[in-house]
Motif scaffolding. Structure first.
Motif, PDB file in Angstrom:
ATOM      1  N   LEU A   9       0.484  -1.578  -0.470  1.00  0.00           N
ATOM      2  CA  LEU A   9       0.208  -0.163  -0.665  1.00  0.00           C
ATOM      3  C   LEU A   9       0.406   0.875  -0.083  1.00  0.00           C
ATOM      4  O   LEU A   9       1.548   1.074   0.450  1.00  0.00           O
ATOM      5  N   PHE A  10       0.493   2.908  -0.310  1.00  0.00           N
ATOM      6  CA  PHE A  10       1.102   3.588  -0.452  1.00  0.00           C
ATOM      7  C   PHE A  10       2.527   3.374  -0.728  1.00  0.00           C
ATOM      8  O   PHE A  10       3.974   3.405  -0.753  1.00  0.00           O
ATOM      9  N   GLY A  11       2.882   2.348  -2.386  1.00  0.00           N
ATOM     10  CA  GLY A  11       3.926   2.545  -3.068  1.00  0.00           C
ATOM     11  C   GLY A  11       4.514   1.494  -2.052  1.00  0.00           C
ATOM     12  O   GLY A  11       6.248   1.317  -2.102  1.00  0.00           O
ATOM     13  N   GLY A  12       4.291   1.176  -0.888  1.00  0.00           N
ATOM     14  CA  GLY A  12       5.267  -0.286  -0.426  1.00  0.00           C
ATOM     15  C   GLY A  12       5.241   0.519   1.084  1.00  0.00           C
ATOM     16  O   GLY A  12       6.173  -0.600   1.095  1.00  0.00           O
ATOM     17  N   ALA A  13       5.683   1.127   1.089  1.00  0.00           N
ATOM     18  CA  ALA A  13       5.409   2.485   2.559  1.00  0.00           C
ATOM     19  C   ALA A  13       4.571   1.057   3.605  1.00  0.00           C
ATOM     20  O   ALA A  13       5.062   0.772   4.616  1.00  0.00           O
ATOM     21  N   LEU A  14       3.625   0.476   3.334  1.00  0.00           N
ATOM     22  CA  LEU A  14       2.688  -0.509   4.309  1.00  0.00           C
ATOM     23  C   LEU A  14       1.977  -1.351   3.156  1.00  0.00           C
ATOM     24  O   LEU A  14       2.178  -1.798   2.055  1.00  0.00           O
ATOM     25  N   VAL A  15       2.114  -2.839   3.782  1.00  0.00           N
ATOM     26  CA  VAL A  15       2.447  -3.441   3.588  1.00  0.00           C
ATOM     27  C   VAL A  15       0.638  -4.399   4.165  1.00  0.00           C
ATOM     28  O   VAL A  15       0.997  -4.295   6.053  1.00  0.00           O
ATOM     29  N   CYS A  16       0.150  -5.105   3.982  1.00  0.00           N
ATOM     30  CA  CYS A  16      -0.767  -6.055   4.523  1.00  0.00           C
ATOM     31  C   CYS A  16      -1.296  -7.237   3.558  1.00  0.00           C
ATOM     32  O   CYS A  16      -1.601  -7.242   2.331  1.00  0.00           O
ATOM     33  N   ASP A  17      -2.150  -7.929   4.555  1.00  0.00           N
ATOM     34  CA  ASP A  17      -3.093  -9.169   3.586  1.00  0.00           C
ATOM     35  C   ASP A  17      -4.413  -8.344   3.372  1.00  0.00           C
ATOM     36  O   ASP A  17      -5.193  -7.520   4.571  1.00  0.00           O
ATOM     37  N   ILE A  18      -4.462  -8.510   1.888  1.00  0.00           N
ATOM     38  CA  ILE A  18      -6.201  -8.689   1.573  1.00  0.00           C
ATOM     39  C   ILE A  18      -6.452  -9.254   0.831  1.00  0.00           C
ATOM     40  O   ILE A  18      -6.479 -10.106   0.091  1.00  0.00           O
ATOM     41  N   PRO A  19      -8.148  -9.606   0.571  1.00  0.00           N
ATOM     42  CA  PRO A  19      -8.839 -10.826  -0.065  1.00  0.00           C
ATOM     43  C   PRO A  19      -8.754 -10.458  -1.663  1.00  0.00           C
ATOM     44  O   PRO A  19      -8.163  -9.999  -1.982  1.00  0.00           O
ATOM     45  N   GLU A  20      -7.804 -12.353  -1.658  1.00  0.00           N
ATOM     46  CA  GLU A  20      -7.934 -11.751  -3.430  1.00  0.00           C
ATOM     47  C   GLU A  20      -8.879 -10.943  -4.315  1.00  0.00           C
ATOM     48  O   GLU A  20      -8.381 -10.088  -5.260  1.00  0.00           O
ATOM     49  N   LYS A  21      -9.456 -11.627  -3.871  1.00  0.00           N
ATOM     50  CA  LYS A  21     -11.315 -11.324  -4.947  1.00  0.00           C
ATOM     51  C   LYS A  21     -11.135 -10.518  -4.571  1.00  0.00           C
ATOM     52  O   LYS A  21     -12.514  -9.608  -4.970  1.00  0.00           O
ATOM     53  N   PHE A  22     -10.485  -8.487  -3.514  1.00  0.00           N
ATOM     54  CA  PHE A  22     -10.841  -7.505  -3.693  1.00  0.00           C
ATOM     55  C   PHE A  22      -9.404  -7.058  -4.636  1.00  0.00           C
ATOM     56  O   PHE A  22      -8.701  -7.395  -5.286  1.00  0.00           O
ATOM     57  N   ALA A  23     -10.199  -5.855  -5.765  1.00  0.00           N
ATOM     58  CA  ALA A  23      -9.637  -5.445  -6.842  1.00  0.00           C
ATOM     59  C   ALA A  23      -9.258  -3.700  -6.440  1.00  0.00           C
ATOM     60  O   ALA A  23      -9.900  -3.147  -5.202  1.00  0.00           O
ATOM     61  N   ASP A  24      -8.169  -3.447  -7.017  1.00  0.00           N
ATOM     62  CA  ASP A  24      -7.994  -1.671  -6.656  1.00  0.00           C
ATOM     63  C   ASP A  24      -8.412  -1.098  -7.225  1.00  0.00           C
ATOM     64  O   ASP A  24      -8.173  -0.892  -8.358  1.00  0.00           O
ATOM     65  N   ALA A 180     -10.899  -7.448   8.483  1.00  0.00           N
ATOM     66  CA  ALA A 180      -9.835  -7.157   9.445  1.00  0.00           C
ATOM     67  C   ALA A 180      -9.750  -7.245  10.715  1.00  0.00           C
ATOM     68  O   ALA A 180      -8.260  -6.794  10.558  1.00  0.00           O
ATOM     69  N   ALA A 181      -9.836  -8.168  10.665  1.00  0.00           N
ATOM     70  CA  ALA A 181      -9.024  -9.006  11.627  1.00  0.00           C
ATOM     71  C   ALA A 181      -7.427  -9.522  11.158  1.00  0.00           C
ATOM     72  O   ALA A 181      -6.445  -9.631  11.846  1.00  0.00           O
ATOM     73  N   ARG A 182      -7.571  -9.508   9.599  1.00  0.00           N
ATOM     74  CA  ARG A 182      -6.321 -10.182   9.111  1.00  0.00           C
ATOM     75  C   ARG A 182      -5.444  -9.252   8.961  1.00  0.00           C
ATOM     76  O   ARG A 182      -4.320  -9.452   8.517  1.00  0.00           O
ATOM     77  N   ILE A 183      -5.853  -7.726   8.725  1.00  0.00           N
ATOM     78  CA  ILE A 183      -5.723  -6.314   8.634  1.00  0.00           C
ATOM     79  C   ILE A 183      -4.709  -6.125  10.184  1.00  0.00           C
ATOM     80  O   ILE A 183      -3.468  -6.545   9.437  1.00  0.00           O
TER      81      ILE A 183
END
Length: 200
Positions: A9-24, A180-183
């Motif tokens: 996220l934000f150019g790699g400054a943050l990283v976290c797990d998001i469900p695969e079925k979600f689109a940017d 949310a818990a995964r985030i």
């Protein structure tokens, strides 16, 4: 079973797990620099990461942070804030971040005002559930908001499964709580300089 992918996220400054079925969403339309928005390709749920200026006085504590959470909720909902019911607020732990960074999560529902005839004609939701997490980065003068929005549209969910007063969340809110818990367990800050760069 939801499958997740580690997402920069934000150019790699943050990283976290998001469900695969979600689109940017930024691949479909413009998103402000201080936001990252993901939407469920198969549904209506969205996950929004928002980097904002820290709200409230220096120092923390339940009272200060609780007030900040309320201010952010009001900002988020604007004129609709009087149609919101907050069901619970809890302290939240981000597994990969320092334990002294305060974080809080609330679960709320927002019911659209029913006096608009327009709403009944369109696919306006019966209500939208919100899972709003606030991460307080005092040294960086920053608040990070993570919102999972879950619109409940008639015919798309089982009304009998939901009674938040009795603790019955239904499938859509149950899934959102899991996201949310995964985030909370996977979010990591790789580049703290991000908070100096983003002007909100």
């Amino acid at each position: 079973m939801t499958t997740y992918k580690s997402t920069p996220l934000f150019g790699g400054a943050l990283v976290c797990d998001i469900p695969e079925k979600f689109a940017d969403v930024s691949k479909l339309r413009q998103v402000p620099d201080n936001q990252e928005v993901y939407i469920d390709k198969d549904g209506f749920t969205s996950i929004i990461f928002d980097i904002t200026e820290r709200v409230g006085p220096a120092g923390g504590g339940l009272e200060t942070d609780g007030r900040a959470l309320t201010v952010h909720l009001e900002d988020l909902l604007g004129d609709d804030v009087d149609s919101v019911k907050v069901w619970n607020t809890t302290e939240t732990e981000f597994t990969r971040l320092s334990g002294d960074i305060p974080a809080y999560t609330l679960i709320a529902t927002q019911t659209p005002k029913s006096n608009t005839r327009e709403a009944t004609r369109t696919s306006a939701p019966d209500f939208t559930a919100l899972i709003l997490t606030l991460l307080r980065l005092e040294k960086e003068s920053t608040d990070i908001l993570i919102t999972v929005n879950v619109p409940h549209i008639k015919g798309e969910y089982d009304e009998d499964e939901i009674d938040l007063a009795m603790g019955k969340q239904g499938e859509l809110i149950g899934d959102a709580v899991e996201y949310a818990a995964r985030i909370w367990s996977s979010l990591d800050i790789k580049d703290w300089a991000l908070f100096k760069e983003i002007q909100v």
